[in-house]
Design a protein around this motif. Structure first.
Motif, mmCIF file in Angstrom:
data_model
loop_
_atom_site.group_PDB
_atom_site.id
_atom_site.type_symbol
_atom_site.label_atom_id
_atom_site.label_comp_id
_atom_site.label_asym_id
_atom_site.label_seq_id
_atom_site.Cartn_x
_atom_site.Cartn_y
_atom_site.Cartn_z
ATOM 1 N N TYR A 136 -40.684 -29.455 -34.762
ATOM 2 C CA TYR A 136 -39.890 -28.229 -34.616
ATOM 3 C C TYR A 136 -38.651 -28.185 -35.502
ATOM 4 O O TYR A 136 -37.808 -27.296 -35.348
ATOM 5 N N GLN A 189 -37.020 -27.206 -38.933
ATOM 6 C CA GLN A 189 -37.302 -26.375 -40.106
ATOM 7 C C GLN A 189 -36.771 -27.097 -41.353
ATOM 8 O O GLN A 189 -35.652 -27.617 -41.338
ATOM 9 N N GLY A 216 -35.726 -26.329 -32.069
ATOM 10 C CA GLY A 216 -36.153 -25.429 -33.134
ATOM 11 C C GLY A 216 -37.313 -24.554 -32.699
ATOM 12 O O GLY A 216 -38.084 -24.910 -31.801
ATOM 13 N N ASP A 268 -33.318 -19.962 -35.872
ATOM 14 C CA ASP A 268 -34.514 -20.791 -35.738
ATOM 15 C C ASP A 268 -34.165 -22.219 -35.341
ATOM 16 O O ASP A 268 -35.050 -23.067 -35.210
ATOM 17 N N THR A 269 -32.885 -22.495 -35.148
ATOM 18 C CA THR A 269 -32.410 -23.848 -34.847
ATOM 19 C C THR A 269 -31.140 -23.779 -34.017
ATOM 20 O O THR A 269 -30.296 -22.899 -34.246
ATOM 21 N N SER A 286 -39.181 -24.066 -45.206
ATOM 22 C CA SER A 286 -40.367 -23.725 -44.423
ATOM 23 C C SER A 286 -40.150 -24.021 -42.949
ATOM 24 O O SER A 286 -39.324 -24.867 -42.586
ATOM 25 N N TYR A 287 -40.902 -23.322 -42.124
ATOM 26 C CA TYR A 287 -40.875 -23.601 -40.697
ATOM 27 C C TYR A 287 -41.694 -24.850 -40.390
ATOM 28 O O TYR A 287 -42.565 -25.251 -41.155
ATOM 29 N N SER A 288 -41.416 -25.440 -39.251
ATOM 30 C CA SER A 288 -42.152 -26.619 -38.833
ATOM 31 C C SER A 288 -43.638 -26.301 -38.681
ATOM 32 O O SER A 288 -44.000 -25.289 -38.076
ATOM 33 N N LEU A 307 -39.404 -20.424 -33.964
ATOM 34 C CA LEU A 307 -39.362 -19.261 -34.842
ATOM 35 C C LEU A 307 -38.249 -18.322 -34.398
ATOM 36 O O LEU A 307 -37.865 -18.320 -33.219
#
Length: 327
Positions: free
Chosen positions: A152, A154, A214, A188-189, A311-313, A216
């Protein structure tokens, strides 16, 4: 002369709150064994080198009333050093505008999270403060040290130069304003500081902790200007944060804008819900946590580093959209 065999039961690395949550989750016995293996009272060599290479450290500290807050300490790589495995020295101090500026003192508990956003690597450290030199630095005497999985986080890459840091403008209130609502809705975090029931005990399982969360954008829902709700995803099953919240509901959240340097501190009381909608269970959400807000401190230009989003996890995946908490 034959020495008598010791019948003393090994001390658990987990306090009662953590043990309670582990039992409710049905993982108590196996996580006790795992905790004894991975939670140390010293830093392995790779952790010592890791902290020394970082440009910032997320910390959890308690204010004069014992309420935990999350914030950061920053410096050029090398501002943290470890001359011995049980000691981390930090050449940094909090800004005067920090809510916790006067709370760093010898003997105080502290939780630390080292996180390398580009590689999604993170390590935790909990202990006691010593060797304070006001406005210059201090050391952490390690009581617990362990690594965390990269779930999770990013990915973000740091810009090569520090962002210009004009005088920080600060707002303190008991509720969120419009800009803070929008900031959280797009986050997002965030980081969360929590505490055990007893901070004045010297045991390694009693103290402060700070952790990463974390998801979206939209994974933290603003229920109202005085209440937040966010998911607890499946993780390492140690339940350090939830165990603390079960023992003491006070928590401190920190949201950082990694481009502008804005830092939003929120403290309040948390509650854990195990009864969650089926629509979000498939996304790995196992519990929901609500936070009744007591104080908000919004500080512009407070974080001196700048990170570009990459990028996202991958652990969020396409199903991560389903983890948004329904209205």
């Amino acid at each position: 002369m034959t020495a008598a065999l010791s019948m003393t039961k090994p001390t658990s690395p987990f306090h009662a709150g953590e043990q309670k949550i582990q039992s409710l989750a049905g993982v108590r016995d196996r996580i006790e064994l795992r905790g004894r293996a991975v939670i140390r009272n010293y830093m392995p060599e790779q952790h010592r080198a890791f902290f020394a290479a970082l440009p910032f450290l997320v910390v959890g500290l308690a204010d004069q009333n014992g309420h935990p807050w999350a914030t950061t300490l920053s410096g050029p790589p090398g501002f943290m050093k470890s001359a011995e495995a049980s000691l981390l020295s930090i050449e940094a101090w909090l800004d005067p505008g920090e809510p916790l500026y006067s709370c760093i003192r010898d003997g105080a508990p502290i939780g630390g999270l080292g996180i390398e956003l580009s590689t999604r690597r993170r390590n935790r450290i909990n202990g006691r403060i010593e060797n304070c030199t006001i406005n210059e630095g201090f050391s952490i005497r390690v009581q617990q040290s362990y690594g965390n999985c990269p779930k999770y986080i990013q990915a973000r890459n740091e810009q090569p130069s520090l962002r210009s840091k004009p005088a920080s403008k600060s707002r303190m209130a008991s509720h969120l304003d419009d800009s803070e609502v929008s900031f959280i809705a797009g986050a997002d975090t965030f980081f969360i500081a929590s505490r055990s029931a007893q901070l004045d005990q010297a045991e390694s399982s009693q103290g402060l902790d700070v952790s990463h969360r974390g998801g979206l954008p939209g994974f933290v829902r603003v229920v109202s200007r005085t209440e937040l709700c966010f998911p607890d995803f499946s993780g390492n099953l140690l339940f350090n944060t939830l165990g603390n919240l079960a023992a003491d509901a006070r928590a401190g959240l920190l949201f950082i804008d990694f481009q502008s340097g804005r830092m939003l501190h929120i403290i309040g009381r948390a509650s854990i819900s195990w009864d969650i909608p089926e629509t979000v269970q498939s996304a790995g959400v196992e519990r929901l946590i609500s936070l009744d807000i007591q104080c908000v401190v919004n500080r512009d230009h407070a974080f001196s580093h700048s990170f570009d989003f990459v990028s996202y996890s991958p652990h969020l995946g396409a199903a991560g959209q389903d983890s948004k908490i329904p209205q």
